[in-house]
Write a protein that holds these residues in place. Structure first.
Motif, PDB file in Angstrom:
ATOM      1  N   LYS A 121      45.935  19.073  -0.081  1.00 49.22           N
ATOM      2  CA  LYS A 121      44.575  18.882   0.393  1.00 49.22           C
ATOM      3  C   LYS A 121      43.638  19.532  -0.624  1.00 49.22           C
ATOM      4  O   LYS A 121      43.772  20.704  -0.943  1.00 49.22           O
ATOM      5  CB  LYS A 121      44.403  19.526   1.769  1.00 49.22           C
ATOM      6  CG  LYS A 121      43.022  19.342   2.340  1.00 49.22           C
ATOM      7  CD  LYS A 121      42.925  19.995   3.701  1.00 49.22           C
ATOM      8  CE  LYS A 121      41.517  19.848   4.221  1.00 49.22           C
ATOM      9  NZ  LYS A 121      41.319  20.626   5.441  1.00 49.22           N
ATOM     10  N   ASN A 122      42.709  18.784  -1.128  1.00 50.16           N
ATOM     11  CA  ASN A 122      41.785  19.295  -2.131  1.00 50.16           C
ATOM     12  C   ASN A 122      40.720  20.159  -1.450  1.00 50.16           C
ATOM     13  O   ASN A 122      39.643  19.690  -1.104  1.00 50.16           O
ATOM     14  CB  ASN A 122      41.136  18.135  -2.897  1.00 50.16           C
ATOM     15  CG  ASN A 122      40.279  18.624  -4.030  1.00 50.16           C
ATOM     16  OD1 ASN A 122      40.214  19.812  -4.311  1.00 50.16           O
ATOM     17  ND2 ASN A 122      39.601  17.706  -4.678  1.00 50.16           N
ATOM     18  N   LYS A 130      38.378  30.851 -14.980  1.00 52.01           N
ATOM     19  CA  LYS A 130      38.345  32.004 -14.073  1.00 52.01           C
ATOM     20  C   LYS A 130      39.684  32.736 -14.076  1.00 52.01           C
ATOM     21  O   LYS A 130      40.747  32.122 -14.180  1.00 52.01           O
ATOM     22  CB  LYS A 130      38.033  31.545 -12.658  1.00 52.01           C
ATOM     23  CG  LYS A 130      36.629  31.039 -12.494  1.00 52.01           C
ATOM     24  CD  LYS A 130      36.380  30.630 -11.062  1.00 52.01           C
ATOM     25  CE  LYS A 130      34.950  30.158 -10.972  1.00 52.01           C
ATOM     26  NZ  LYS A 130      34.773  28.982 -10.186  1.00 52.01           N
ATOM     27  N   ALA A 131      39.618  34.044 -13.960  1.00 53.41           N
ATOM     28  CA  ALA A 131      40.821  34.873 -13.932  1.00 53.41           C
ATOM     29  C   ALA A 131      41.735  34.466 -12.776  1.00 53.41           C
ATOM     30  O   ALA A 131      42.962  34.453 -12.930  1.00 53.41           O
ATOM     31  CB  ALA A 131      40.449  36.345 -13.829  1.00 53.41           C
ATOM     32  N   SER A 132      41.153  34.114 -11.641  1.00 54.21           N
ATOM     33  CA  SER A 132      41.972  33.719 -10.486  1.00 54.21           C
ATOM     34  C   SER A 132      42.763  32.440 -10.775  1.00 54.21           C
ATOM     35  O   SER A 132      43.913  32.308 -10.361  1.00 54.21           O
ATOM     36  CB  SER A 132      41.098  33.531  -9.242  1.00 54.21           C
ATOM     37  OG  SER A 132      40.149  32.491  -9.439  1.00 54.21           O
ATOM     38  N   LEU A 133      42.160  31.509 -11.504  1.00 55.39           N
ATOM     39  CA  LEU A 133      42.866  30.285 -11.856  1.00 55.39           C
ATOM     40  C   LEU A 133      43.951  30.573 -12.883  1.00 55.39           C
ATOM     41  O   LEU A 133      45.067  30.059 -12.775  1.00 55.39           O
ATOM     42  CB  LEU A 133      41.896  29.228 -12.383  1.00 55.39           C
ATOM     43  CG  LEU A 133      42.512  27.880 -12.780  1.00 55.39           C
ATOM     44  CD1 LEU A 133      43.313  27.266 -11.631  1.00 55.39           C
ATOM     45  CD2 LEU A 133      41.419  26.925 -13.249  1.00 55.39           C
ATOM     46  N   ARG A 134      43.657  31.409 -13.861  1.00 58.90           N
ATOM     47  CA  ARG A 134      44.683  31.789 -14.847  1.00 58.90           C
ATOM     48  C   ARG A 134      45.891  32.411 -14.152  1.00 58.90           C
ATOM     49  O   ARG A 134      47.034  32.066 -14.441  1.00 58.90           O
ATOM     50  CB  ARG A 134      44.107  32.762 -15.881  1.00 58.90           C
ATOM     51  CG  ARG A 134      43.234  32.109 -16.916  1.00 58.90           C
ATOM     52  CD  ARG A 134      42.965  33.005 -18.111  1.00 58.90           C
ATOM     53  NE  ARG A 134      42.498  34.326 -17.778  1.00 58.90           N
ATOM     54  CZ  ARG A 134      41.222  34.682 -17.662  1.00 58.90           C
ATOM     55  NH1 ARG A 134      40.270  33.795 -17.854  1.00 58.90           N
ATOM     56  NH2 ARG A 134      40.895  35.914 -17.371  1.00 58.90           N
ATOM     57  N   GLN A 135      45.630  33.321 -13.220  1.00 58.67           N
ATOM     58  CA  GLN A 135      46.714  33.986 -12.498  1.00 58.67           C
ATOM     59  C   GLN A 135      47.530  32.986 -11.685  1.00 58.67           C
ATOM     60  O   GLN A 135      48.755  33.035 -11.670  1.00 58.67           O
ATOM     61  CB  GLN A 135      46.156  35.092 -11.594  1.00 58.67           C
ATOM     62  CG  GLN A 135      47.226  35.896 -10.890  1.00 58.67           C
ATOM     63  CD  GLN A 135      48.173  36.600 -11.859  1.00 58.67           C
ATOM     64  OE1 GLN A 135      47.763  37.078 -12.906  1.00 58.67           O
ATOM     65  NE2 GLN A 135      49.442  36.642 -11.516  1.00 58.67           N
ATOM     66  N   LEU A 162      37.222  24.248  -8.512  1.00 50.98           N
ATOM     67  CA  LEU A 162      38.338  24.854  -9.227  1.00 50.98           C
ATOM     68  C   LEU A 162      39.284  23.784  -9.772  1.00 50.98           C
ATOM     69  O   LEU A 162      39.773  23.895 -10.899  1.00 50.98           O
ATOM     70  CB  LEU A 162      39.096  25.824  -8.324  1.00 50.98           C
ATOM     71  CG  LEU A 162      39.974  26.841  -9.032  1.00 50.98           C
ATOM     72  CD1 LEU A 162      39.158  27.720  -9.975  1.00 50.98           C
ATOM     73  CD2 LEU A 162      40.699  27.708  -8.010  1.00 50.98           C
ATOM     74  N   LEU A 163      39.503  22.728  -8.991  1.00 48.78           N
ATOM     75  CA  LEU A 163      40.309  21.608  -9.461  1.00 48.78           C
ATOM     76  C   LEU A 163      39.676  20.980 -10.705  1.00 48.78           C
ATOM     77  O   LEU A 163      40.362  20.690 -11.684  1.00 48.78           O
ATOM     78  CB  LEU A 163      40.464  20.559  -8.361  1.00 48.78           C
ATOM     79  CG  LEU A 163      41.211  19.282  -8.751  1.00 48.78           C
ATOM     80  CD1 LEU A 163      42.653  19.575  -9.100  1.00 48.78           C
ATOM     81  CD2 LEU A 163      41.133  18.266  -7.629  1.00 48.78           C
ATOM     82  N   MET A 164      38.376  20.826 -10.684  1.00 42.89           N
ATOM     83  CA  MET A 164      37.681  20.237 -11.839  1.00 42.89           C
ATOM     84  C   MET A 164      37.738  21.166 -13.048  1.00 42.89           C
ATOM     85  O   MET A 164      37.834  20.701 -14.182  1.00 42.89           O
ATOM     86  CB  MET A 164      36.234  19.906 -11.478  1.00 42.89           C
ATOM     87  CG  MET A 164      36.117  18.783 -10.461  1.00 42.89           C
ATOM     88  SD  MET A 164      37.024  17.285 -10.927  1.00 42.89           S
ATOM     89  CE  MET A 164      36.126  16.797 -12.372  1.00 42.89           C
ATOM     90  N   GLU A 165      37.704  22.464 -12.809  1.00 46.40           N
ATOM     91  CA  GLU A 165      37.836  23.420 -13.912  1.00 46.40           C
ATOM     92  C   GLU A 165      39.209  23.280 -14.572  1.00 46.40           C
ATOM     93  O   GLU A 165      39.323  23.260 -15.800  1.00 46.40           O
ATOM     94  CB  GLU A 165      37.630  24.843 -13.402  1.00 46.40           C
ATOM     95  CG  GLU A 165      37.680  25.878 -14.493  1.00 46.40           C
ATOM     96  CD  GLU A 165      37.413  27.287 -14.003  1.00 46.40           C
ATOM     97  OE1 GLU A 165      37.725  28.228 -14.755  1.00 46.40           O
ATOM     98  OE2 GLU A 165      36.895  27.464 -12.883  1.00 46.40           O
ATOM     99  N   ALA A 166      40.241  23.172 -13.758  1.00 44.64           N
ATOM    100  CA  ALA A 166      41.593  22.993 -14.294  1.00 44.64           C
ATOM    101  C   ALA A 166      41.714  21.662 -15.024  1.00 44.64           C
ATOM    102  O   ALA A 166      42.297  21.591 -16.110  1.00 44.64           O
ATOM    103  CB  ALA A 166      42.620  23.069 -13.161  1.00 44.64           C
TER     104      ALA A 166
END
Length: 72
Positions: A35-36, A2-7, A41-45
């Motif tokens: 805190k998770n 996701k673009a938000s994660l890249r940023q 999103l954590l799993m995507e990373a």
């Protein structure tokens, strides 16, 4: 990714490099609060870091930033 994660990854890498220099290392956990609050999103990373690229637990921030910027 996701673009938000890249940023977020680029921002965190920039912050760490500015504070500790170009040799600073980090793990994919550095992009998340203690805190998770966003497991998907954590799993995507984690997928990108561990499975896709088979990176070590700690990698240089400059390396991670370059890899993410190359995706854009």
């Amino acid at each position: 990714m996701k673009a938000s994660l890249r940023q977020k990854i680029i921002e965190v890498c920039d912050e760490k490099i500015a504070k500790k220099g170009p040799t600073v290392g980090l793990s994919f956990y550095a992009f998340f609060a203690n805190k998770n609050d966003n497991p998907p999103l954590l799993m995507e990373a984690a997928q990108w870091w561990i499975v896709t690229h088979e990176l070590d637990h700690f990698e240089k921030a400059v390396k991670i930033k370059a890899m993410v910027e190359a995706m854009a």
